[in-house]
Motif scaffolding. Structure first.
Motif, PDB file in Angstrom:
ATOM      1  N   GLN A  80      -6.823  25.320  21.474  1.00 49.08           N
ATOM      2  CA  GLN A  80      -6.155  24.173  22.048  1.00 49.08           C
ATOM      3  C   GLN A  80      -5.334  24.628  23.254  1.00 49.08           C
ATOM      4  O   GLN A  80      -4.492  25.504  23.159  1.00 49.08           O
ATOM      5  CB  GLN A  80      -5.228  23.538  21.017  1.00 49.08           C
ATOM      6  CG  GLN A  80      -4.485  22.329  21.530  1.00 49.08           C
ATOM      7  CD  GLN A  80      -3.601  21.724  20.449  1.00 49.08           C
ATOM      8  OE1 GLN A  80      -3.566  22.189  19.312  1.00 49.08           O
ATOM      9  NE2 GLN A  80      -2.891  20.683  20.813  1.00 49.08           N
ATOM     10  N   VAL A  81      -5.588  23.984  24.404  1.00 43.64           N
ATOM     11  CA  VAL A  81      -4.850  24.359  25.610  1.00 43.64           C
ATOM     12  C   VAL A  81      -3.466  23.741  25.572  1.00 43.64           C
ATOM     13  O   VAL A  81      -3.268  22.640  25.061  1.00 43.64           O
ATOM     14  CB  VAL A  81      -5.616  23.928  26.876  1.00 43.64           C
ATOM     15  CG1 VAL A  81      -6.931  24.665  26.996  1.00 43.64           C
ATOM     16  CG2 VAL A  81      -5.854  22.424  26.874  1.00 43.64           C
ATOM     17  N   ARG A  82      -2.504  24.463  26.113  1.00 42.13           N
ATOM     18  CA  ARG A  82      -1.128  24.018  26.045  1.00 42.13           C
ATOM     19  C   ARG A  82      -0.336  24.648  27.178  1.00 42.13           C
ATOM     20  O   ARG A  82      -0.603  25.784  27.583  1.00 42.13           O
ATOM     21  CB  ARG A  82      -0.519  24.450  24.709  1.00 42.13           C
ATOM     22  CG  ARG A  82       0.861  23.945  24.440  1.00 42.13           C
ATOM     23  CD  ARG A  82       1.357  24.446  23.093  1.00 42.13           C
ATOM     24  NE  ARG A  82       2.687  23.908  22.777  1.00 42.13           N
ATOM     25  CZ  ARG A  82       3.610  24.572  22.099  1.00 42.13           C
ATOM     26  NH1 ARG A  82       3.357  25.785  21.656  1.00 42.13           N
ATOM     27  NH2 ARG A  82       4.775  24.023  21.862  1.00 42.13           N
TER      28      ARG A  82
ATOM     29  N   SER B 277      -1.288  28.567  27.473  1.00 44.01           N
ATOM     30  CA  SER B 277      -2.008  29.235  26.394  1.00 44.01           C
ATOM     31  C   SER B 277      -3.275  28.454  26.048  1.00 44.01           C
ATOM     32  O   SER B 277      -3.357  27.247  26.313  1.00 44.01           O
ATOM     33  CB  SER B 277      -1.127  29.376  25.158  1.00 44.01           C
ATOM     34  OG  SER B 277      -0.738  28.104  24.685  1.00 44.01           O
ATOM     35  N   GLY B 278      -4.248  29.152  25.494  1.00 43.19           N
ATOM     36  CA  GLY B 278      -5.452  28.509  24.989  1.00 43.19           C
ATOM     37  C   GLY B 278      -6.570  28.296  25.990  1.00 43.19           C
ATOM     38  O   GLY B 278      -7.653  27.859  25.593  1.00 43.19           O
TER      39      GLY B 278
ATOM     40  N   TYR C 239      -7.143  29.102  35.129  1.00 46.16           N
ATOM     41  CA  TYR C 239      -6.630  27.754  35.288  1.00 46.16           C
ATOM     42  C   TYR C 239      -5.792  27.626  36.551  1.00 46.16           C
ATOM     43  O   TYR C 239      -5.029  28.526  36.898  1.00 46.16           O
ATOM     44  CB  TYR C 239      -5.792  27.345  34.057  1.00 46.16           C
ATOM     45  CG  TYR C 239      -4.741  28.350  33.673  1.00 46.16           C
ATOM     46  CD1 TYR C 239      -5.043  29.381  32.797  1.00 46.16           C
ATOM     47  CD2 TYR C 239      -3.460  28.261  34.201  1.00 46.16           C
ATOM     48  CE1 TYR C 239      -4.091  30.315  32.463  1.00 46.16           C
ATOM     49  CE2 TYR C 239      -2.505  29.196  33.870  1.00 46.16           C
ATOM     50  CZ  TYR C 239      -2.826  30.228  33.009  1.00 46.16           C
ATOM     51  OH  TYR C 239      -1.885  31.154  32.681  1.00 46.16           O
TER      52      TYR C 239
ATOM     53  N   TYR D   7     -10.936  21.541  30.740  1.00 50.35           N
ATOM     54  CA  TYR D   7      -9.676  21.641  30.011  1.00 50.35           C
ATOM     55  C   TYR D   7      -8.530  21.169  30.896  1.00 50.35           C
ATOM     56  O   TYR D   7      -8.488  21.447  32.092  1.00 50.35           O
ATOM     57  CB  TYR D   7      -9.429  23.071  29.547  1.00 50.35           C
ATOM     58  CG  TYR D   7     -10.457  23.562  28.571  1.00 50.35           C
ATOM     59  CD1 TYR D   7     -11.586  24.239  29.014  1.00 50.35           C
ATOM     60  CD2 TYR D   7     -10.318  23.324  27.209  1.00 50.35           C
ATOM     61  CE1 TYR D   7     -12.546  24.687  28.124  1.00 50.35           C
ATOM     62  CE2 TYR D   7     -11.267  23.774  26.308  1.00 50.35           C
ATOM     63  CZ  TYR D   7     -12.382  24.450  26.780  1.00 50.35           C
ATOM     64  OH  TYR D   7     -13.334  24.879  25.893  1.00 50.35           O
ATOM     65  N   ASP D   8      -7.604  20.471  30.257  1.00 49.37           N
ATOM     66  CA  ASP D   8      -6.510  19.845  30.999  1.00 49.37           C
ATOM     67  C   ASP D   8      -5.297  19.768  30.083  1.00 49.37           C
ATOM     68  O   ASP D   8      -5.405  19.312  28.946  1.00 49.37           O
ATOM     69  CB  ASP D   8      -6.948  18.435  31.421  1.00 49.37           C
ATOM     70  CG  ASP D   8      -5.963  17.732  32.320  1.00 49.37           C
ATOM     71  OD1 ASP D   8      -6.295  17.477  33.496  1.00 49.37           O
ATOM     72  OD2 ASP D   8      -4.852  17.426  31.834  1.00 49.37           O
ATOM     73  N   ALA D   9      -4.148  20.218  30.552  1.00 49.31           N
ATOM     74  CA  ALA D   9      -2.947  20.181  29.719  1.00 49.31           C
ATOM     75  C   ALA D   9      -1.719  19.836  30.542  1.00 49.31           C
ATOM     76  O   ALA D   9      -1.537  20.378  31.644  1.00 49.31           O
ATOM     77  CB  ALA D   9      -2.744  21.520  29.029  1.00 49.31           C
TER      78      ALA D   9
END
Length: 116
Positions: free
Chosen positions: A1-3, A25-26, A32, A103-105
């Motif tokens: 899980q991206v965070r 993280s993740g 990124y 992925y996007d956080a």
């Protein structure tokens, strides 16, 4: 899980400086890109600065260019926003946003208050 998690906000006097941190993280490839935004009460979220995955490319909004600097330490998975010459108009919640492929956080933000 991206965070991503922001830290470093607080109360600072006009003319002062702060350094915000964004811990990521993740992300599977650790490639990124990161953007910083802020949102003041009653206003829309505003883009401030971005940095590429390698750190070789940066971009700034006109409102902060020359006062804010974005940097990163990929060994620590950290991105920073160095803020100088702060004024009351910089008071806002500051957000970190990281993207890598699909992925996007977004973080929950850190409050910066500039006041005497």
């Amino acid at each position: 899980q991206v965070r991503v998690v922001e830290s470093g906000g607080g109360l600072v006097q006009p003319g002062g400086s702060l350094r915000l941190s964004c811990a990521a993280s993740g992300f599977p490839g650790s490639r990124y890109a990161v953007n910083w935004y802020r949102q003041a009460p009653g206003k829309e979220r505003e883009f401030l600065a971005s940095i590429t995955a390698s750190g070789g490319g940066t971009n700034y909004a006109d409102s902060v260019r020359g006062r804010f600097t974005i940097s990163r330490d990929n060994a620590k998975n950290m991105v920073y926003l160095h803020m100088n010459s702060l004024n009351p108009e910089d008071t806002a919640v500051y957000f970190c946003h990281a993207t890598e492929d699909t992925y996007d956080a977004w973080g929950e933000g850190t409050q910066v208050t500039v006041s005497s």
